[in-house]
Design a protein around this motif. Sequence first.
Motif, PDB file in Angstrom:
ATOM      1  N   PRO A  38       0.766  -1.235   0.009  1.00  0.00           N
ATOM      2  CA  PRO A  38      -0.126  -0.129  -0.024  1.00  0.00           C
ATOM      3  C   PRO A  38       0.868   1.263   0.122  1.00  0.00           C
ATOM      4  CG  PRO A  38      -0.103  -1.038   2.340  1.00  0.00           C
ATOM      5  CD  PRO A  38       0.650  -1.923   1.207  1.00  0.00           C
ATOM      6  N   LEU A  39       2.094   1.126   0.450  1.00  0.00           N
ATOM      7  CA  LEU A  39       2.790   2.635   0.723  1.00  0.00           C
ATOM      8  C   LEU A  39       3.493   2.888  -0.584  1.00  0.00           C
ATOM      9  CD1 LEU A  39       3.995   4.488   2.613  1.00  0.00           C
ATOM     10  CD2 LEU A  39       5.913   3.037   3.098  1.00  0.00           C
ATOM     11  N   THR A  40       3.801   1.731  -1.468  1.00  0.00           N
ATOM     12  CA  THR A  40       4.027   2.202  -2.935  1.00  0.00           C
ATOM     13  C   THR A  40       3.095   2.934  -3.741  1.00  0.00           C
ATOM     14  OG1 THR A  40       5.873   0.315  -2.770  1.00  0.00           O
ATOM     15  CG2 THR A  40       5.310   1.159  -5.067  1.00  0.00           C
ATOM     16  N   LEU A  41       1.819   2.040  -3.374  1.00  0.00           N
ATOM     17  CA  LEU A  41       0.691   2.870  -4.270  1.00  0.00           C
ATOM     18  C   LEU A  41       0.318   4.076  -3.943  1.00  0.00           C
ATOM     19  CD1 LEU A  41      -1.375   1.865  -6.512  1.00  0.00           C
ATOM     20  CD2 LEU A  41      -2.850   1.298  -4.466  1.00  0.00           C
ATOM     21  N   PHE A  42       0.253   4.462  -2.691  1.00  0.00           N
ATOM     22  CA  PHE A  42      -0.018   5.804  -2.292  1.00  0.00           C
ATOM     23  C   PHE A  42       1.074   6.769  -2.521  1.00  0.00           C
ATOM     24  CE2 PHE A  42      -3.283   3.630   0.331  1.00  0.00           C
ATOM     25  CZ  PHE A  42      -4.091   4.439  -0.068  1.00  0.00           C
ATOM     26  N   LEU A  43       2.515   6.407  -2.433  1.00  0.00           N
ATOM     27  CA  LEU A  43       3.412   7.482  -2.917  1.00  0.00           C
ATOM     28  C   LEU A  43       3.582   7.474  -4.336  1.00  0.00           C
ATOM     29  CD1 LEU A  43       6.456   5.703  -0.678  1.00  0.00           C
ATOM     30  CD2 LEU A  43       5.679   8.144  -0.714  1.00  0.00           C
ATOM     31  N   ASN A  44       3.040   6.637  -5.188  1.00  0.00           N
ATOM     32  CA  ASN A  44       2.694   6.768  -6.648  1.00  0.00           C
ATOM     33  C   ASN A  44       1.657   7.601  -7.037  1.00  0.00           C
ATOM     34  OD1 ASN A  44       5.320   5.642  -7.219  1.00  0.00           O
ATOM     35  ND2 ASN A  44       4.583   3.775  -7.256  1.00  0.00           N
ATOM     36  N   HIS A  50       0.860  13.876   1.061  1.00  0.00           N
ATOM     37  CA  HIS A  50       1.448  13.744   2.443  1.00  0.00           C
ATOM     38  C   HIS A  50       0.919  12.257   3.064  1.00  0.00           C
ATOM     39  CE1 HIS A  50       2.112  15.039   6.802  1.00  0.00           C
ATOM     40  NE2 HIS A  50       2.993  14.400   6.437  1.00  0.00           N
ATOM     41  N   ILE A  51       1.968  11.568   3.463  1.00  0.00           N
ATOM     42  CA  ILE A  51       1.555  10.244   4.302  1.00  0.00           C
ATOM     43  C   ILE A  51       2.086  10.369   5.626  1.00  0.00           C
ATOM     44  CG2 ILE A  51       2.100   7.994   4.221  1.00  0.00           C
ATOM     45  CD1 ILE A  51       2.448   7.788   1.443  1.00  0.00           C
TER      46      ILE A  51
END
Length: 238
Positions: A38-44, A50-51
């Motif tokens: 999920p982190l990779t998806l939201f970063l992209n 902002h996370i």
Amino acid sequence: MNKDYELILLAAGHGRRMRSSKNKILLPLLNKPLIEYPLTLFLNDENCSHIILVVKEDEIGLLTDLLQQEQLYSEKSITIAVGGTERQHSVYKGLQKLKNKTSSGLVMIHDGARPFIEQEAIDRLNEAAQKTGAAILGVPAKDTIKAVHSDHTVKATLPRSELWHIQTPQAFDSSLVLQAHEKAKTDDFLGTDDASLVERLQKPVLVVEGSYDNIKITTPEDMVSGKAVLLHREQQVK
């Protein structure tokens, strides 16, 4: 229409039902820790500005090392927050780290143990929440659901056409969900999700259809299902 949003990504859980000695979001699935998906998806996602990664205090170093190793960590885009004893407490601590707490700001709240969220679902949720101020993902119930007494006898068969399995992300105007959490804190109310807190303010919450693949990894059996989801996606790409 502005589509920017901040994200609270919850990674401060425990592995009790997973029967694991470590946090389940660190368990490997096809050679990647669960949290990386999920982190990779939201970063992209270009709309994610902002996370806020909510973690257990004794795992801050472990997680930042892991993210740096995977070249995912950036102080500019990721803020670390220390979680609380309950999920709701962790979300509240994440809300304190928002850059935009006004009514014009949107925040999504996602469980790190749901690694298979898809961009299309995030986009649908984003669009709905930008218009309504409160939207959540869910899928229609496939099974018959019954309310059951404490002695395990059936109390009632619930109308399946009205029942949905609710997922994350859940998206809200920042000021609205912060108000909901503060009221819950004052009332000593513990809800099962963030939408239930917003509902207590008598605010409508729109349900947006998600995907049956967006499962939550809770038990060892879920890891088997998760592997099947990833392998199926790989086959579709080929």
